[in-house]
Design an enzyme around this catalytic site. Sequence first.
Site, PDB file in Angstrom:
ATOM      1  N   HIS A 142      49.670  28.748  -0.552  1.00  0.00           N
ATOM      2  CA  HIS A 142      48.990  30.060  -0.535  1.00  0.00           C
ATOM      3  C   HIS A 142      47.535  29.921  -0.985  1.00  0.00           C
ATOM      4  CE1 HIS A 142      51.924  33.131   0.551  1.00  0.00           C
ATOM      5  NE2 HIS A 142      52.811  32.664  -0.283  1.00  0.00           N
ATOM      6  N   GLY A 160      58.224  33.574  -7.371  1.00  0.00           N
ATOM      7  CA  GLY A 160      56.891  32.989  -7.452  1.00  0.00           C
ATOM      8  C   GLY A 160      55.894  33.937  -6.815  1.00  0.00           C
ATOM      9  N   CYS A 220      59.195  34.492   1.850  1.00  0.00           N
ATOM     10  CA  CYS A 220      57.888  34.762   1.253  1.00  0.00           C
ATOM     11  C   CYS A 220      57.691  36.265   1.122  1.00  0.00           C
ATOM     12  CB  CYS A 220      56.770  34.176   2.119  1.00  0.00           C
ATOM     13  SG  CYS A 220      55.113  34.424   1.471  1.00  0.00           S
ATOM     14  N   LEU A 221      57.213  36.717  -0.008  1.00  0.00           N
ATOM     15  CA  LEU A 221      57.001  38.148  -0.217  1.00  0.00           C
ATOM     16  C   LEU A 221      55.920  38.698   0.717  1.00  0.00           C
ATOM     17  CD1 LEU A 221      57.197  38.160  -4.112  1.00  0.00           C
ATOM     18  CD2 LEU A 221      58.985  38.767  -2.469  1.00  0.00           C
ATOM     19  N   GLN A 245      48.084  36.748  -2.895  1.00  0.00           N
ATOM     20  CA  GLN A 245      49.063  37.701  -2.349  1.00  0.00           C
ATOM     21  C   GLN A 245      48.837  39.126  -2.844  1.00  0.00           C
ATOM     22  OE1 GLN A 245      52.521  34.843  -3.296  1.00  0.00           O
ATOM     23  NE2 GLN A 245      53.275  35.986  -1.547  1.00  0.00           N
ATOM     24  N   HIS A 295      55.069  25.698  -2.186  1.00  0.00           N
ATOM     25  CA  HIS A 295      54.916  26.927  -1.387  1.00  0.00           C
ATOM     26  C   HIS A 295      53.751  27.762  -1.926  1.00  0.00           C
ATOM     27  CE1 HIS A 295      56.571  30.620   0.741  1.00  0.00           C
ATOM     28  NE2 HIS A 295      55.802  31.172  -0.171  1.00  0.00           N
ATOM     29  N   GLU A 296      53.699  27.910  -3.258  1.00  0.00           N
ATOM     30  CA  GLU A 296      52.635  28.735  -3.856  1.00  0.00           C
ATOM     31  C   GLU A 296      51.272  28.063  -3.712  1.00  0.00           C
ATOM     32  OE1 GLU A 296      55.553  31.370  -4.576  1.00  0.00           O
ATOM     33  OE2 GLU A 296      53.393  31.603  -4.402  1.00  0.00           O
TER      34      GLU A 296
HETATM   35  O1  K2U Z   1      55.218  33.157  -2.285  1.00  0.00           O
HETATM   36  C1  K2U Z   1      56.113  33.979  -2.423  1.00  0.00           C
HETATM   37  O2  K2U Z   1      56.199  34.986  -1.720  1.00  0.00           O
HETATM   38  C2  K2U Z   1      57.148  33.733  -3.453  1.00  0.00           C
HETATM   39  C3  K2U Z   1      58.432  33.235  -2.886  1.00  0.00           C
HETATM   40  C4  K2U Z   1      58.737  31.968  -3.655  1.00  0.00           C
HETATM   41  C5  K2U Z   1      59.569  30.972  -2.955  1.00  0.00           C
HETATM   42  C6  K2U Z   1      59.360  30.654  -1.626  1.00  0.00           C
HETATM   43  C7  K2U Z   1      60.123  29.672  -1.023  1.00  0.00           C
HETATM   44  C8  K2U Z   1      61.087  29.006  -1.736  1.00  0.00           C
HETATM   45  C9  K2U Z   1      61.278  29.332  -3.061  1.00  0.00           C
HETATM   46  C10 K2U Z   1      60.520  30.300  -3.668  1.00  0.00           C
HETATM   47  C11 K2U Z   1      59.351  34.425  -3.031  1.00  0.00           C
HETATM   48  O3  K2U Z   1      59.911  34.459  -4.289  1.00  0.00           O
HETATM   49  S1  K2U Z   1      60.479  34.536  -1.718  1.00  0.00           S
HETATM   50  C12 K2U Z   1      61.906  35.146  -2.302  1.00  0.00           C
HETATM   51  C13 K2U Z   1      62.848  34.083  -2.761  1.00  0.00           C
HETATM   52  C14 K2U Z   1      63.654  34.375  -3.819  1.00  0.00           C
HETATM   53  C15 K2U Z   1      64.555  33.416  -4.247  1.00  0.00           C
HETATM   54  C16 K2U Z   1      64.643  32.173  -3.634  1.00  0.00           C
HETATM   55  C17 K2U Z   1      63.826  31.901  -2.565  1.00  0.00           C
HETATM   56  C18 K2U Z   1      62.915  32.860  -2.125  1.00  0.00           C
HETATM   57 ZN    ZN Z   2      54.878  33.010  -0.238  1.00  0.00          ZN
END
Ligand code: K2U
Ligand code: ZN
Length: 169
Positions: A140, A46, A94-95, A51, A136-137
Amino acid sequence: MAVREILVVPDPILKQVSTPVEVVDDALRALMDDMLETMYHAPGIGLAAIQIGVPKQVIVMDLAAKGETPQPRYFVNPKIIWASPESVPYEEGCLSVPEIYDEVERAAQVKIRYLDYHGHEVTELAEGLFSVCIQHEMDHLKGVLFIDYLSRLKRERAVSKVRKLVRVA
Ligand code: K2U
Ligand code: ZN
């Protein structure tokens, strides 16, 4: 399409509140294409526009498992119109907070209303990983990071660890 830089804590831009999109046009679709390419490159499942430094209410997502056919999703001006009273814990990352993972409680299900890649209105029930990720998104878009739900000590340790990580990169 282009891979864009993903901002990391403590960049103050990540605390900005994103503004609604006025029109879903080719320029916005080009932004969403860049967001998706950036997300796949990270890799992540996501990404919110803030971001990559764009304070617009835009999210991209792909929950397909590795080896499955990609299932890109686009969410413009998303709103949560209902949330279940039940909540579930999930180990989030979170990225924008690299190499930090911790448990966050969120509504088990949410009903969302948004505009899709072509500007058409969609209402959808999200559950499971989709529910966790969209919440989560959407945080943001309010300038909220998952570490904001942690204790002050855990949050400060996370930011300090990311500072060191980025310094040596
Ligand atoms: O916002 C972001 O940085 C995207 C996250 C999305 C996410 C956060 C928490 C739970 C699920 C998804 C990134 O993709 S974090 C990397 C990741 C990859 C697989 C599963 C969970 C988190
Ligand atoms: Zn995030």
